[in-house]
Motif scaffolding. Structure first.
Motif, PDB file in Angstrom:
ATOM      1  N   VAL A 250      27.742  42.261  21.219  1.00 50.00           N
ATOM      2  CA  VAL A 250      28.780  43.273  21.273  1.00 50.00           C
ATOM      3  C   VAL A 250      28.944  43.750  22.707  1.00 50.00           C
ATOM      4  N   GLN A 251      30.173  43.915  23.130  1.00 51.18           N
ATOM      5  CA  GLN A 251      30.454  44.422  24.469  1.00 51.18           C
ATOM      6  C   GLN A 251      31.507  45.513  24.406  1.00 51.18           C
ATOM      7  N   LEU A 252      31.368  46.491  25.298  1.00 48.43           N
ATOM      8  CA  LEU A 252      32.395  47.490  25.522  1.00 48.43           C
ATOM      9  C   LEU A 252      32.927  47.277  26.938  1.00 48.43           C
ATOM     10  N   GLU A 253      34.228  47.196  27.078  1.00 48.68           N
ATOM     11  CA  GLU A 253      34.813  46.948  28.390  1.00 48.68           C
ATOM     12  C   GLU A 253      35.886  47.973  28.685  1.00 48.68           C
ATOM     13  N   GLU A 254      35.668  48.739  29.772  1.00 52.14           N
ATOM     14  CA  GLU A 254      36.639  49.745  30.197  1.00 52.14           C
ATOM     15  C   GLU A 254      37.679  49.137  31.129  1.00 52.14           C
ATOM     16  N   SER A 255      38.849  49.735  31.147  1.00 50.79           N
ATOM     17  CA  SER A 255      39.912  49.349  32.072  1.00 50.79           C
ATOM     18  C   SER A 255      40.807  50.560  32.333  1.00 50.79           C
ATOM     19  N   GLY A 256      41.607  50.460  33.407  1.00 47.51           N
ATOM     20  CA  GLY A 256      42.592  51.493  33.677  1.00 47.51           C
ATOM     21  C   GLY A 256      42.223  52.485  34.753  1.00 47.51           C
ATOM     22  N   GLY A 257      41.052  52.342  35.360  1.00 50.25           N
ATOM     23  CA  GLY A 257      40.667  53.272  36.412  1.00 50.25           C
ATOM     24  C   GLY A 257      41.391  52.982  37.706  1.00 50.25           C
ATOM     25  N   GLY A 258      41.058  53.763  38.734  1.00 50.60           N
ATOM     26  CA  GLY A 258      41.657  53.534  40.033  1.00 50.60           C
ATOM     27  C   GLY A 258      41.782  54.802  40.838  1.00 50.60           C
TER      28      GLY A 258
END
Length: 121
Positions: A2-10
């Motif tokens: 199982v993996q959790l992957e964040e996106s959308g930062g900056g």
């Protein structure tokens, strides 16, 4: 696995907005309460917001009225809409959730790798 992957930062200017996403993938049976945490440089990791499978949410006092947490159970994804951002919101943001991978087993606490949010002019 199982993996959790964040996106959308900056990088965003003060007063601006960002939307973070975190998708859980792999062999998943149930994703329980999902949460966002933040860790600013030199500080301890703090809880930002949580949301149950039924959609009940809670927020840290510092983000109430500015941040909104939502989730899509069909996509095993949690979102954090961050508005009216302040320089003090600058941190690495992590998503987290207890997840069971098959019926009858206990939940294990999973964490994403973190994503940087920088609020600066």
């Amino acid at each position: 696995q199982v993996q959790l992957e964040e996106s959308g930062g900056g990088l965003v200017q003060p007063g601006g907005s960002l939307r973070l996403s975190c998708a859980a993938s792999g062999s998943i049976f149930i994703v329980y309460t999902m949460a966002w945490h933040c860790e600013a440089s030199g500080k301890q990791r703090e809880l930002v917001a949580t949301i149950t499978r039924g959609g009940s949410s809670n927020y840290a006092d510092s983000v109430k009225g500015r941040f909104t947490i939502t989730r899509d159970n069909a996509k095993n994804t949690v979102y954090l809409q961050m508005n009216s951002l302040k320089p003090e919101d600058t941190a690495v943001y992590y998503c987290n959730a207890p997840i069971t991978i098959r019926p009858g087993t206990g939940a294990y606490d999973y964490w994403g790798q973190g994503i940087q949010v920088t609020v600066s002019s």
